[in-house]
Design a protein around this motif. Sequence first.
Motif, PDB file in Angstrom:
ATOM      1  N   ALA A  40      -2.250   6.593  -6.785  1.00 23.32           N
ATOM      2  CA  ALA A  40      -2.823   6.960  -8.085  1.00 23.32           C
ATOM      3  C   ALA A  40      -4.317   6.656  -8.119  1.00 23.32           C
ATOM      4  CB  ALA A  40      -2.104   6.217  -9.206  1.00 23.32           C
ATOM      5  N   GLY A  41      -4.712   5.540  -7.545  1.00 25.03           N
ATOM      6  CA  GLY A  41      -6.126   5.201  -7.491  1.00 25.03           C
ATOM      7  C   GLY A  41      -6.910   6.158  -6.613  1.00 25.03           C
ATOM      8  N   ALA A  42      -6.317   6.571  -5.500  1.00 25.21           N
ATOM      9  CA  ALA A  42      -6.991   7.513  -4.607  1.00 25.21           C
ATOM     10  C   ALA A  42      -7.188   8.866  -5.279  1.00 25.21           C
ATOM     11  CB  ALA A  42      -6.196   7.675  -3.314  1.00 25.21           C
ATOM     12  N   LEU A  43      -6.220   9.272  -6.073  1.00 22.29           N
ATOM     13  CA  LEU A  43      -6.346  10.539  -6.794  1.00 22.29           C
ATOM     14  C   LEU A  43      -7.469  10.482  -7.826  1.00 22.29           C
ATOM     15  CD1 LEU A  43      -2.586  11.474  -7.304  1.00 22.29           C
ATOM     16  CD2 LEU A  43      -4.222  12.497  -5.707  1.00 22.29           C
ATOM     17  N   ARG A  44      -7.757   9.295  -8.324  1.00 19.06           N
ATOM     18  CA  ARG A  44      -8.840   9.118  -9.303  1.00 19.06           C
ATOM     19  C   ARG A  44     -10.153   8.717  -8.639  1.00 19.06           C
ATOM     20  NH1 ARG A  44      -7.303   8.361 -14.811  1.00 19.06           N
ATOM     21  NH2 ARG A  44      -5.071   8.543 -15.042  1.00 19.06           N
ATOM     22  N   VAL A  74      -9.091  -0.104  -6.567  1.00 20.39           N
ATOM     23  CA  VAL A  74      -8.733  -0.515  -7.919  1.00 20.39           C
ATOM     24  C   VAL A  74      -7.257  -0.200  -8.175  1.00 20.39           C
ATOM     25  CG1 VAL A  74      -9.166  -0.127 -10.375  1.00 20.39           C
ATOM     26  CG2 VAL A  74     -11.075  -0.247  -8.775  1.00 20.39           C
ATOM     27  N   GLY A  75      -6.804   0.957  -7.740  1.00 25.42           N
ATOM     28  CA  GLY A  75      -5.402   1.316  -7.896  1.00 25.42           C
ATOM     29  C   GLY A  75      -4.487   0.399  -7.117  1.00 25.42           C
TER      30      GLY A  75
END
Length: 59
Positions: free
Chosen positions: A26-30, A35-36
């Motif tokens: 999810a963090g990589a997608l953002r 942080v994720g």
Amino acid sequence: MQSTPSRTPMAGGFLLTASILVGAVAGALRGEATVGLLAGLAVGCLLTLAVWLIDRARG
């Protein structure tokens, strides 16, 4: 002579691993994978702690 408990203890390792992986993805997608990952680690630790406390209260 002491008898061993017959119940099987609960384990929260899957929850910890899954939350770290989901958090990292999810963090990589953002655009913020670290942080994720850290958020997933925090959530996973809380879930694992909850499983441990519930298991301890059952016994």
